[in-house]
Design a protein around this motif. Sequence first.
Motif, PDB file in Angstrom:
ATOM      1  N   ASP A 403       4.693  23.594 -18.122  1.00  0.00           N
ATOM      2  CA  ASP A 403       5.906  24.460 -18.539  1.00  0.00           C
ATOM      3  C   ASP A 403       5.914  24.289 -20.113  1.00  0.00           C
ATOM      4  N   GLU A 404       6.263  25.593 -20.669  1.00  0.00           N
ATOM      5  CA  GLU A 404       6.135  25.647 -22.176  1.00  0.00           C
ATOM      6  C   GLU A 404       7.066  24.663 -22.722  1.00  0.00           C
ATOM      7  N   TYR A 405       8.421  24.704 -22.297  1.00  0.00           N
ATOM      8  CA  TYR A 405       9.491  24.103 -22.832  1.00  0.00           C
ATOM      9  C   TYR A 405       8.912  22.467 -22.878  1.00  0.00           C
ATOM     10  N   ALA A 406       8.402  22.110 -21.625  1.00  0.00           N
ATOM     11  CA  ALA A 406       8.023  20.382 -21.757  1.00  0.00           C
ATOM     12  C   ALA A 406       6.974  20.328 -22.740  1.00  0.00           C
ATOM     13  N   LEU A 407       5.990  21.075 -22.704  1.00  0.00           N
ATOM     14  CA  LEU A 407       4.905  20.975 -23.746  1.00  0.00           C
ATOM     15  C   LEU A 407       5.355  20.880 -25.182  1.00  0.00           C
ATOM     16  N   ALA A 408       6.039  21.774 -25.473  1.00  0.00           N
ATOM     17  CA  ALA A 408       6.721  22.071 -26.754  1.00  0.00           C
ATOM     18  C   ALA A 408       7.672  20.499 -27.289  1.00  0.00           C
ATOM     19  N   GLU A 409       8.384  20.106 -26.331  1.00  0.00           N
ATOM     20  CA  GLU A 409       9.236  18.957 -26.545  1.00  0.00           C
ATOM     21  C   GLU A 409       8.349  17.863 -26.830  1.00  0.00           C
ATOM     22  N   ARG A 410       7.414  17.459 -25.990  1.00  0.00           N
ATOM     23  CA  ARG A 410       6.410  16.509 -26.039  1.00  0.00           C
ATOM     24  C   ARG A 410       5.734  16.377 -27.373  1.00  0.00           C
ATOM     25  N   ALA A 411       5.425  17.498 -27.862  1.00  0.00           N
ATOM     26  CA  ALA A 411       4.808  17.739 -28.900  1.00  0.00           C
ATOM     27  C   ALA A 411       5.700  17.451 -30.176  1.00  0.00           C
ATOM     28  N   ARG A 412       6.944  17.887 -30.171  1.00  0.00           N
ATOM     29  CA  ARG A 412       7.910  17.507 -31.206  1.00  0.00           C
ATOM     30  C   ARG A 412       8.285  16.192 -31.312  1.00  0.00           C
ATOM     31  N   ARG A 413       8.478  15.587 -30.225  1.00  0.00           N
ATOM     32  CA  ARG A 413       8.909  14.064 -30.180  1.00  0.00           C
ATOM     33  C   ARG A 413       7.673  12.876 -30.385  1.00  0.00           C
ATOM     34  N   ALA A 414       6.501  13.559 -30.534  1.00  0.00           N
ATOM     35  CA  ALA A 414       5.277  12.681 -30.379  1.00  0.00           C
ATOM     36  C   ALA A 414       5.419  11.696 -31.650  1.00  0.00           C
TER      37      ALA A 414
END
Length: 420
Positions: A403-414
């Motif tokens: 999912d694009e939103y799950a991938l984006a949020e993981r990247a931002r919070r990394a």
Amino acid sequence: MRLDLSPLRASRDFRLLLGSGLITMLGTILTTVAVPFQMKELTGSPVAVGLVSLAEFVPMVVCGLWGGAIADALDRRKIVILSEVGLCLTSVLLLVNALMPSPQAWVLYVVGALAAGFGSVRGPSEQAIINRVVPLDQMTAAFAIQGLVRNTAMIAGPAAGGLIVANFGPAMAYGVDVATFLVSLALLVRVRRVTRLDEATPASLRSMVEGVRYALRRPDLMGTYLVDIAAMAFAFSNALFPFLADDLNAPNALGLLYAAGGVGSVVASLTSGWTNHVHRHGLAVIVSATGWGVAVAIAALMPDIWLTFLFLAVAGGADMVSGLFRGTIWNQTIPDEYRGRLAGIELLSYSAGPMLGDTRAGFMAQLGGTRFSLGVGGLLCVGVVGLMSVVLPRFRTYDARTDEYALAERARRATEPATA
């Protein structure tokens, strides 16, 4: 697989919020048992009992949306503390009314509406804080722990509430509730203020609309809300329990009926380790919500209190699993700038359904009896959830790995570790 306890080790503030929530819920559940009991004693009407939930609906909707907006604009910790004070005062009002020579039924409606408002303001800020103090990869485990605590309270609370109300009256239950709020506040004031990942969005009608628009752009989020509302609105029937206990010739087992869902949910939480290996969260919600409806429908057919308890417990376990996966989707995909406002919408989704369900159950029981209302409600739940699985394909096929939103949020919070 056993329960994953890593969020408890990772975050002091999560432990404080969890302890506060447990204590508050134990007291609140005593009141949840006492109010319908007292309304039944005052009116003898299942419709009057069901209308308590309807009275809570409008303030819950309005305050839930506004609570989400201010959670993205103001100090979330302060909002939680002030709302807890307001909830404590509502229990004081119920206590005063119960101690009067002639308690008034209208007070239960008015105070119920006030409590729904305070609780709906509190919820989004509390969940937004939890989202920041727990690492994203521990969200499913955190929800399982929250569910275990919540549902342990749902076992002990109703059992204690039934005994207290039956032996000492509603006033004692309200008094204990007041005391638990005071203890909870002592824990909440120790929670540290959590800094934001994004710039605060001023609270306004426009910001509320922006939050709703964001949710509408996300079919996966809308699926979590709509399936849960439908499942609860058609199969949730706690308002029937005082009457179901009489129908089963077990009036002293009222607390057992209220505790059944909690027992199932605790079992589901304690064995929730397997959920970390599930990635098709939307499909998991659909299957679990269907299981909830089937179990409620079967409970309506059972001839004695223990078999009824068993299937209500199965229903509670299915609902717990559904909640785990809904919460995982929410907290792994929603940016912090929208976290409060979307938490407000989430609160509406899991609070509106039970309120509507109790109202529906009361009216259907008036028409066809307690078991008719319980059984038909479960079957309607199964049908509506099945329909939604067809009309919401993006929700049904959601996969956390792609999912694009799950991938984006993981990247931002990394690079943003949770507060220890």
